[in-house]
Design a protein around this motif. Sequence first.
Motif, PDB file in Angstrom:
ATOM      1  N   GLN B  42      32.036   1.788  15.804  1.00 37.23           N
ATOM      2  CA  GLN B  42      33.128   0.858  15.513  1.00 37.23           C
ATOM      3  C   GLN B  42      34.473   1.561  15.736  1.00 37.23           C
ATOM      4  O   GLN B  42      34.927   2.347  14.914  1.00 37.23           O
ATOM      5  N   GLN B  43      35.084   1.235  16.865  1.00 34.62           N
ATOM      6  CA  GLN B  43      36.420   1.793  17.131  1.00 34.62           C
ATOM      7  C   GLN B  43      37.347   0.684  17.626  1.00 34.62           C
ATOM      8  O   GLN B  43      38.197   0.909  18.484  1.00 34.62           O
ATOM      9  N   ARG B  88      23.842   8.918  13.131  1.00 38.33           N
ATOM     10  CA  ARG B  88      23.820   8.796  11.673  1.00 38.33           C
ATOM     11  C   ARG B  88      25.160   8.270  11.139  1.00 38.33           C
ATOM     12  O   ARG B  88      26.105   8.077  11.906  1.00 38.33           O
ATOM     13  N   GLU B  89      25.190   8.039   9.855  1.00 35.12           N
ATOM     14  CA  GLU B  89      26.403   7.498   9.245  1.00 35.12           C
ATOM     15  C   GLU B  89      27.368   8.643   8.918  1.00 35.12           C
ATOM     16  O   GLU B  89      26.959   9.672   8.360  1.00 35.12           O
ATOM     17  N   VAL B  90      28.599   8.431   9.304  1.00 30.33           N
ATOM     18  CA  VAL B  90      29.640   9.443   9.101  1.00 30.33           C
ATOM     19  C   VAL B  90      30.852   8.729   8.503  1.00 30.33           C
ATOM     20  O   VAL B  90      31.074   7.543   8.768  1.00 30.33           O
ATOM     21  N   TYR B  91      31.625   9.460   7.719  1.00 28.77           N
ATOM     22  CA  TYR B  91      32.807   8.856   7.105  1.00 28.77           C
ATOM     23  C   TYR B  91      33.823   8.449   8.188  1.00 28.77           C
ATOM     24  O   TYR B  91      34.234   9.271   9.012  1.00 28.77           O
ATOM     25  N   HIS B  92      34.188   7.168   8.182  1.00 23.51           N
ATOM     26  CA  HIS B  92      35.141   6.636   9.167  1.00 23.51           C
ATOM     27  C   HIS B  92      36.552   6.720   8.578  1.00 23.51           C
ATOM     28  O   HIS B  92      36.834   6.111   7.546  1.00 23.51           O
ATOM     29  N   PRO B  93      37.445   7.453   9.230  1.00 20.79           N
ATOM     30  CA  PRO B  93      38.758   7.714   8.614  1.00 20.79           C
ATOM     31  C   PRO B  93      39.688   6.510   8.556  1.00 20.79           C
ATOM     32  O   PRO B  93      40.665   6.541   7.817  1.00 20.79           O
ATOM     33  N   THR B 100      28.171   4.068  11.474  1.00 24.91           N
ATOM     34  CA  THR B 100      27.243   4.727  12.406  1.00 24.91           C
ATOM     35  C   THR B 100      28.013   5.442  13.524  1.00 24.91           C
ATOM     36  O   THR B 100      28.960   4.884  14.079  1.00 24.91           O
ATOM     37  N   ALA B 101      27.560   6.644  13.810  1.00 26.71           N
ATOM     38  CA  ALA B 101      28.182   7.411  14.893  1.00 26.71           C
ATOM     39  C   ALA B 101      27.092   8.123  15.693  1.00 26.71           C
ATOM     40  O   ALA B 101      26.039   8.481  15.163  1.00 26.71           O
ATOM     41  N   VAL B 102      27.355   8.297  16.988  1.00 28.84           N
ATOM     42  CA  VAL B 102      26.472   9.081  17.854  1.00 28.84           C
ATOM     43  C   VAL B 102      27.084  10.477  17.970  1.00 28.84           C
ATOM     44  O   VAL B 102      28.260  10.606  18.310  1.00 28.84           O
ATOM     45  N   LEU B 103      26.279  11.471  17.660  1.00 28.53           N
ATOM     46  CA  LEU B 103      26.770  12.848  17.735  1.00 28.53           C
ATOM     47  C   LEU B 103      26.236  13.496  19.010  1.00 28.53           C
ATOM     48  O   LEU B 103      25.014  13.591  19.197  1.00 28.53           O
ATOM     49  N   VAL B 104      27.150  13.891  19.878  1.00 28.00           N
ATOM     50  CA  VAL B 104      26.741  14.486  21.157  1.00 28.00           C
ATOM     51  C   VAL B 104      27.131  15.952  21.186  1.00 28.00           C
ATOM     52  O   VAL B 104      28.307  16.301  21.027  1.00 28.00           O
ATOM     53  N   ARG B 105      26.123  16.805  21.377  1.00 28.09           N
ATOM     54  CA  ARG B 105      26.370  18.253  21.480  1.00 28.09           C
ATOM     55  C   ARG B 105      26.572  18.606  22.947  1.00 28.09           C
ATOM     56  O   ARG B 105      25.753  18.254  23.800  1.00 28.09           O
ATOM     57  N   LEU B 334      38.320  15.790   4.689  1.00 27.05           N
ATOM     58  CA  LEU B 334      37.157  16.434   5.292  1.00 27.05           C
ATOM     59  C   LEU B 334      37.453  16.888   6.722  1.00 27.05           C
ATOM     60  O   LEU B 334      37.691  16.056   7.598  1.00 27.05           O
ATOM     61  N   PRO B 335      37.420  18.178   6.993  1.00 27.41           N
ATOM     62  CA  PRO B 335      37.775  18.655   8.337  1.00 27.41           C
ATOM     63  C   PRO B 335      36.752  18.283   9.411  1.00 27.41           C
ATOM     64  O   PRO B 335      37.045  18.407  10.587  1.00 27.41           O
ATOM     65  N   HIS B 336      35.559  17.806   8.990  1.00 30.23           N
ATOM     66  CA  HIS B 336      34.612  17.425  10.038  1.00 30.23           C
ATOM     67  C   HIS B 336      34.768  15.954  10.443  1.00 30.23           C
ATOM     68  O   HIS B 336      33.971  15.410  11.182  1.00 30.23           O
ATOM     69  N   THR B 337      35.826  15.305   9.927  1.00 26.77           N
ATOM     70  CA  THR B 337      36.114  13.922  10.330  1.00 26.77           C
ATOM     71  C   THR B 337      36.591  13.912  11.789  1.00 26.77           C
ATOM     72  O   THR B 337      37.411  14.733  12.174  1.00 26.77           O
ATOM     73  N   PRO B 338      36.068  12.973  12.586  1.00 27.60           N
ATOM     74  CA  PRO B 338      36.486  12.959  13.988  1.00 27.60           C
ATOM     75  C   PRO B 338      37.713  12.082  14.258  1.00 27.60           C
ATOM     76  O   PRO B 338      38.013  11.180  13.493  1.00 27.60           O
ATOM     77  N   LEU B 339      38.375  12.392  15.360  1.00 30.24           N
ATOM     78  CA  LEU B 339      39.481  11.543  15.816  1.00 30.24           C
ATOM     79  C   LEU B 339      38.898  10.384  16.620  1.00 30.24           C
ATOM     80  O   LEU B 339      37.859  10.522  17.265  1.00 30.24           O
ATOM     81  N   LEU B 340      39.588   9.269  16.578  1.00 34.79           N
ATOM     82  CA  LEU B 340      39.106   8.075  17.268  1.00 34.79           C
ATOM     83  C   LEU B 340      39.835   7.925  18.598  1.00 34.79           C
ATOM     84  O   LEU B 340      40.847   8.573  18.841  1.00 34.79           O
TER      85      LEU B 340
END
Lengths: 329, 431
Positions: B42-43, B88-93, B100-105, B334-340
């Motif tokens: 969701q962005q 998985r579910e991640v805190y949305h800032p 829900t977010a997709v984590l890509v390494r 939380l520093p692991h929050t991502p930018l949108l």
Amino acid sequence: MKSEMPPHIHIGTSKDKFMLKTFTAMLVPAFIAVLAIGEVAFYHLMIAVGTALGIHYLIFLMQRLKNKKPTYPTPYSPLVAAMIVGLSMPVLAPYWLTASVSALMILVFKYGQGYFFTRKYVNPAAAAKALLLVGLSIMIFLSEPLRTGLIFHPHHLRLDLLSAEGFSSVDRFYSTDSLTAFRSLILWKTHGWLGGVSGLAVLVVGTLLTLWAKLKWRIIVSLLLTMAILAAATGFITGGYVLLRIAFHVFTGSVIFLAFFMATEPQTTPMTYTGQYLFGFSLALLTFGLQLFNVLGGSIIALVILNIFTDKFDKIVLRKPYGHREVKT
Amino acid sequence: MSYPKYFMEKGGFKMDISMKHGAEKNPFITLNPPERAVIFMQQHIGVCNGPLVKKGERVLTGQKVGDAVGKMRVPVHSSVTGIVEDIREVYHPVLNRLETAVLVRMEGSEEMKPLPSTNLDSRKEIVDMVREAGIVGMGGAAFPTHVKLTSKGVHTFIVNAKESDPNLVCDVRLMIEKPEDIVKGIMLMVKALNARRIIFATRTREGEIPELEEIMLEHGIEIVRVTPSYSVGSEKLLVKELLGVEVPTGKFPPDIGVVVNNVSTAYAVYRAAYLKEPLISRGLSFYSDTTGIDNLWFRAGTTLRELMEGLEHETRRYDRFVMGSLMMGWSVGLPHTPLLKYSAGLTALTPEFPKPYDEQLKCIRCGYCDSVCPVDIYPSLIMKAEKEDDIDALKRLHVEDCILCNLCSYVCPSRIRLTKHLWDGKDKSRA
């Protein structure tokens, strides 16, 4: 760390700054009062401030001792209220009366109102003064209740403001050694409220304060304009010196000082713009009516009455928000 | 040429904008792609996407990883090449909840999956391309751009380059660095809308970005220097400022024949059309007490920690980060929050940075909030009605017209965050 909602910055205003601005502005009429009237004015002001601050500190200390959050963490608000009491006292008042009004103001109408209600509904200084002075005036068992109560002072009651001849006696009442009644009302008078010694100074300082502290200017404009119009109309109807009429009704200490420093007290006055205009208009009508019947401190009685209806004023007409106004195409 | 130190708001209130003074001169610093990108489904405003990839799958940069069905859907793309590490579910800032977010390494060398070719003469194909590129309003609202571009009867297209927030300058910087590309993006959107009039609303002064002004002139774009005020940056208020009309309550600018888009959105359209790149990166103004404002070019999904490390900042020094505008963005700790993909700003605040709303006092009814309100509602009375659950009063006071600019809180001497009451009031009045 929990996430926090916006905003994260602030303009820097605070209640204390608001109070300090008001206090700073009041120093001008206070200084002029002392200059014109002398030590009597100084003692009145000191008594009003000393009494209120003394009581405030006692309550503050008690709250601290009981580990309660102080109602007023800083003395600025009580200081301003006390200064208003001092400046709204007539020169003729005995010192004990000033002390009593100040004590009643801080105990009952400032701390009391705040404690028992969600907000203040009546202006503390106006309510304290009105209650005490009207109360004293109707205590017929006193030897001179009207003289003691001041609001219905016998001097005032002898005035006949409903005729040109009667009004001419205002000349004697307000003129000073070097100034006519007209000039004296605007520039320099030693009769009436201490804060209104110089109507012109209050007008200038009050206007500057209105801009500086962003007071509810609609109340002031509507009050003073309505007073001026009513005075002019009465002058034309009864005959006589119209400008003196306007000067008298607008620049008596009670009206000009009250307009800037009491009728704009934020908590007890309407929020909506129409409400503010109507509040000022109603205050002028009521005050003018009381003045005509020689209740010369009647403005505070009028103010207290209207304070009670503030919430009603807020419901009369709301400004139309964006999107509800006529759309130009 | 210097900007004013303050924005002047209604009621004579000043907003300090010294934070962004001179920062438009700082060129964009391109950050490395993140080691691990966190791509939220969701962005945008609208239907939430579902993941299109599975755990362990290899994805390319620019590959679509989430989409949905319906008009208000905007796909999201991977901003790196690598392996889907988790979904998985991640805190949305911005939404302030788990999403829900997709984590890509990141793994291997970067490979780009370009957007399909588009016939730029076809209005429909431009709109489809904008959707496929995942372009949303970059001013912070994240409204699907393709939905705006399908509006009918549009006569005026407004490019919002006002950038009125006190901590943002990345739009102006973009105007300095990419004038030609911005205009190309604008012209594509104008083509899609078939608008007759194009207005470029900016706070820059005449002659400040001569190259941009010249190109605009060539393309018949009117440049309008708008009132230096924070609230005028809002879409509806900008329409009034520029055209003298008000968007009726409950309607949107397209309903009166006007479409407003952010200047960064125009640039995103350019990248999609000419570079075949979906919206996976953008400019951002980053503020910290030690550096002031830096303009960064980042990949969506970069975590705050990675961004800070990339800039050689010690994350531990800061106790909260404000996403977007200091006036409208939420802070996260939380520093692991991502930018949108629509994050235009980031402010790192130390514990010493003032917290002006921590000690709220009782309302003194001074009316400052009412004076400053740009849409002429009464925030103070709404707060009272909201506290009393007085739904009739909330409706009578037009709480639904609040644009949540937060100026009322900004000027309140009692330091009350009226924001909360306005949000809750809106919810209650709709219920």
